[in-house]
Design an enzyme around this catalytic site. Structure first.
Site, mmCIF file in Angstrom:
data_model
loop_
_atom_site.group_PDB
_atom_site.id
_atom_site.type_symbol
_atom_site.label_atom_id
_atom_site.label_comp_id
_atom_site.label_asym_id
_atom_site.label_seq_id
_atom_site.Cartn_x
_atom_site.Cartn_y
_atom_site.Cartn_z
ATOM 1 N N HIS A 154 0.834 -1.204 0.000
ATOM 2 C CA HIS A 154 0.000 0.000 0.000
ATOM 3 C C HIS A 154 0.871 1.257 0.000
ATOM 4 O O HIS A 154 0.729 2.133 -0.864
ATOM 5 C CB HIS A 154 -0.913 -0.030 1.236
ATOM 6 C CG HIS A 154 -1.799 1.167 1.372
ATOM 7 N ND1 HIS A 154 -3.139 1.134 1.074
ATOM 8 C CD2 HIS A 154 -1.546 2.449 1.760
ATOM 9 C CE1 HIS A 154 -3.664 2.335 1.276
ATOM 10 N NE2 HIS A 154 -2.715 3.150 1.702
ATOM 11 N N GLU A 155 1.793 1.326 0.960
ATOM 12 C CA GLU A 155 2.631 2.524 1.058
ATOM 13 C C GLU A 155 3.539 2.655 -0.162
ATOM 14 O O GLU A 155 3.802 3.756 -0.629
ATOM 15 C CB GLU A 155 3.451 2.511 2.348
ATOM 16 C CG GLU A 155 2.617 2.517 3.623
ATOM 17 C CD GLU A 155 1.560 3.621 3.679
ATOM 18 O OE1 GLU A 155 1.745 4.676 3.044
ATOM 19 O OE2 GLU A 155 0.527 3.419 4.348
ATOM 20 N N HIS A 174 1.683 4.492 -2.823
ATOM 21 C CA HIS A 174 1.766 5.952 -2.668
ATOM 22 C C HIS A 174 3.135 6.439 -3.152
ATOM 23 O O HIS A 174 3.253 7.457 -3.827
ATOM 24 C CB HIS A 174 1.609 6.346 -1.198
ATOM 25 C CG HIS A 174 0.204 6.276 -0.680
ATOM 26 N ND1 HIS A 174 -0.840 6.945 -1.280
ATOM 27 C CD2 HIS A 174 -0.332 5.641 0.396
ATOM 28 C CE1 HIS A 174 -1.956 6.707 -0.577
ATOM 29 N NE2 HIS A 174 -1.672 5.919 0.418
ATOM 30 N N HIS A 233 3.406 6.694 -6.875
ATOM 31 C CA HIS A 233 2.681 7.875 -7.373
ATOM 32 C C HIS A 233 3.599 9.098 -7.306
ATOM 33 O O HIS A 233 3.618 9.938 -8.205
ATOM 34 C CB HIS A 233 1.436 8.086 -6.496
ATOM 35 C CG HIS A 233 0.292 8.752 -7.187
ATOM 36 N ND1 HIS A 233 -0.879 9.037 -6.538
ATOM 37 C CD2 HIS A 233 0.123 9.209 -8.454
ATOM 38 C CE1 HIS A 233 -1.715 9.622 -7.376
ATOM 39 N NE2 HIS A 233 -1.127 9.741 -8.536
HETATM 40 ZN ZN LIG Z 1 -3.018 5.217 1.899
#
Ligand SMILES: [Zn+2]
Length: 675
Positions: A464-465, A468, A471
């Site tokens: 998940h991290e 980010h 991105h």
């Molecule tokens: Zn998040």
């Protein structure tokens, strides 16, 4: 130039930064910023991108870069000196930021650029930045007539006060409640550590027996595990009536709810919106309140049959346990018993298969394959011996981004997991500034000569991290304010992160990330299948519950009349009539402690949890169609979503990537809600 926080020619000098560097660096950057603003605001030149906006961008970057190092160190190697310097300078920066955002001379110049003849000659990215600036000034009240400005300011100050009070009431009520159970025999079913914690809590207050509170770590195990039904009911009743007229009058949030809604409506109307929901969506990916409520209604229709099926299963199982009239305080308890019976496996068992090196190698392999990059360890000054530094290179082996990885929990490190920006990609006169990210987690460090082992949840957190991080790091945007995650709509920010989580549920990917710490064996398929089934346990019920909260929030800030006869409590009952399968008792006062929307910035925004899940599941479904590790799907995701950041609306990026607007199908399928 001996202050390391002002060094911008290379990577941050984490080995040199000391708390005493913070105030001098921030003071000088703020002074420089104020001087620049004065100079730009009073200049008689016709404002352009180069002579105006770019200068502000340059300074924002310098300040952002220094402050990012301070914020990061404050979070991961905290000390009393660091905390003091951080708080002191945070206050200065808040002042500085609000002065800039209120400066109407700057607003006039941004507007002049936007309406000027040269606007069309700017790049689309630069146009987006100017448009965002003008929008944000407007939403800050810059267009209001002088006599309304004072009222606007008073409303927003009052709102932040009321929000804080709302939160305080919940906290005071939560802290105040204590319940003693004298006899350990009345605690049957509770895990040993919950009983121990209750004994300690009683002892700390000089009491005999076992003391429970409404804080989650004390409350939740009782609801989930205690065989004692009366105890569950007592705690549930106290929890579900917090900050209401059924608790103590001094903590009652009922009037605050009404006041907050009235002020939000007034604020929205002053800015020319019909209601607060419209104002909230002005900066989000969703366009109109109707679009959001339609989305939620459609999802509710499709999820409800599964929620009803979950409920029937729960009722039947409750009867087996001798509970013939299932109540709100039985739901978690019966669910837990049912879950244990259906999918017995422990996190501890699974954890043995996920040593750190395997997990990291597996994560990097996914990223390298689908995005055509390479991830390698690299050298940089660090803040702690546990931290590491990595470079991401393109197919030609040219570095395109860097990241720091700090995985283990330790003293003086803030809990949780997050990605933050260290350096943001942008084009400068002397070339491209490459992006750098911080990836921070709080996993267990290696012990007893064994490697660090991760639970499956921790593996998901890592992916998940990293999403980010991608991105931020794979952006191709040249201008600071919309590069990477900057300028991305709030309800679209979780798309890349939740997207990456999907790989942790993919057998062909996951199995290569496992090796039992003792035997080296792969995760057994049978265990994996149980993990997947457990993930979807009661997915229908959970989905309609989230929809209930989201619809309530959206209607409350949209069509609800805060001056009318209907109360917030009436409204949530009405929403429940439509979507809920679990009906709480009439005395449940959930809205009185719904701090997300009354104090936490989620007003008319709670839907974004489900919204982002739909986007990420649907994005991932292209990989299901084209192949889990499809290079073509990967390059489309990289080029149309990750590379574009905030430089264009998220919906445009999504459509460019997926070839159509988002659909609910993939999420429902991933949650086992398809026939
Ligand atoms: Zn998040």
């Amino acid at each position: 130039m001996s202050n390391p926080l002002l060094y911008v020619a290379g990577l941050p000098k984490f080995d040199e930064v000391k708390p005493e560097h913070i105030s001098p660096a921030i003071d000088s950057l703020i002074a420089e910023g104020r001087a620049l603003v004065e100079q730009l605001a009073t200049s008689t030149e016709v404002p352009t991108w180069e002579n105006f906006a770019l200068k502000l961008e340059d300074h924002s970057e310098k300040l952002g870069r220094a402050w990012s190092q301070v914020g990061h160190m404050n979070a991961v190697v905290n000390s009393p000196e660091l905390r003091e310097a951080y708080n002191e300078n945070l206050a200065k920066l808040t002042d500085y930021g609000s002065d800039i955002s209120q400066d109407e001379r700057l607003y006039a110049k941004f507007k002049a650029i936007q309406s000027g003849g040269d606007f069309a000659k700017l790049t689309p990215t630069q146009q987006t930045i100017i448009n965002h600036e003008v929008r944000d000034f407007k939403l800050g009240g810059a267009e209001l007539p002088a006599n309304e400005k004072a009222r606007f300011k008073a409303v927003s100050e009052e709102l932040s006060k009321l929000g804080a009070k709302f939160e305080e009431n919940i906290l005071d009520n939560t802290n105040d409640f204590k319940y003693i159970v004298e006899n350990v025999a009345d605690l049957a079913g509770l895990p040993e550590d919950a009983i121990e914690a209750a004994a300690e809590s009683a002892k700390a207050d000089g009491k005999e027996g076992y003391q429970f509170s409404l804080h989650f770590p004390s409350y939740m195990p009782v609801l989930q595990y205690a065989d004692n039904r009366a105890l569950r009911e007592t705690l549930y009743r106290a929890y579900a009536t917090r900050a209401s007229e059924l608790s103590k009058p001094e903590w009652d949030n009922t009037a605050l709810i009404s006041d907050i809604l009235k002020l939000k409506q007034e604020e929205a109307r002053m800015l020319g919106f019909k209601n607060y929901a419209e104002l909230s969506l002005a900066t989000k990916m969703a366009d109109t309140p109707k679009q959001v409520t339609d989305f939620l209604d459609t999802l509710a229709k499709r999820a409800k049959p599964y929620a009803e099926k979950d409920m029937r299963e729960l009722l039947a199982y409750a009867k087996k346990l001798g509970i013939n009239d299932l109540q709100a305080w039985d739901v978690a308890y019966v669910s837990e018993k049912l879950r244990e019976e259906k999918y017995a496996f422990s996190d501890q068992e699974v954890k043995q298969y996920f040593p750190e090196s395997k997990v990291l190698a597996g994560l990097f392999k996914v990223v390298e394959t689908i995005f055509g990059v390479q991830v390698r360890k690299a050298e940089a000054p660090l803040w702690h011996a546990d931290a590491a530094f990595y470079a991401i290179s393109d197919a030609q082996n040219k570095p395109i981004a860097y990241f720091y990885l700090d995985l283990y929990a330790r003293n003086n490190k803030r809990g949780g997991a997050w990605m933050d920006e260290c350096i943001t990609r942008r084009k400068k006169a002397n070339g491209i500034e490459l992006p750098v990210a911080y990836l921070t987690c709080n996993f267990s460090a290696p012990v007893g000569g064994k490697p660090a082992l991760f639970t499956h949840d921790e593996v998901i957190t890592m992916f998940h991290e990293f999403g980010h991080g991608l991105h931020h790091m794979l952006t191709q945007v040249d201008d600071y304010s919309v590069s990477g995650i900057k300028g991305v709509e709030w309800d679209a920010v979780e798309l890349p992160s939740q997207f990456m989580e999907n790989f942790c549920w993919e057998w062909e990917v996951l199995r290569h990330m496992t090796a039992h710490v003792e035997t080296g064996a792969q995760l057994p398929r049978e265990l994996f299948d149980k993990m997947v089934a457990a993930k979807n346990f009661q997915a229908g019920m959970q989905t309609v519950r989230q929809i209930e909260f989201s619809l309530f929030d959206m209607r409350l800030h949209g069509e609800f009349d805060p001056n009318g006869k209907q109360t917030a409590l009436d409204l949530i009952e009405q929403v429940r009539d439509e979507v809920a399968v679990v009906r709480p008792p009439k005395w449940n006062r959930f809205p009185n402690s719904f701090s997300h929307i009354f104090a936490g910035g989620y007003a008319a925004g709670y839907y974004s949890y489900k919204w982002a899940e739909v986007l990420s599941a649907d994005a991932y479904s292209l990989f299901e169609e084209m192949g889990t590790l499809s290079v073509e799907a990967g390059s489309r995701f990289k080029n149309e979503v990750l590379a574009k950041g905030g430089s264009r609306p998220a919906m445009e990026s999504f459509v460019a990537f997926r070839g159509r607007e988002p659909s609910l199908d993939a999420l429902l399928r991933h949650n086992g809600m398809t026939t």
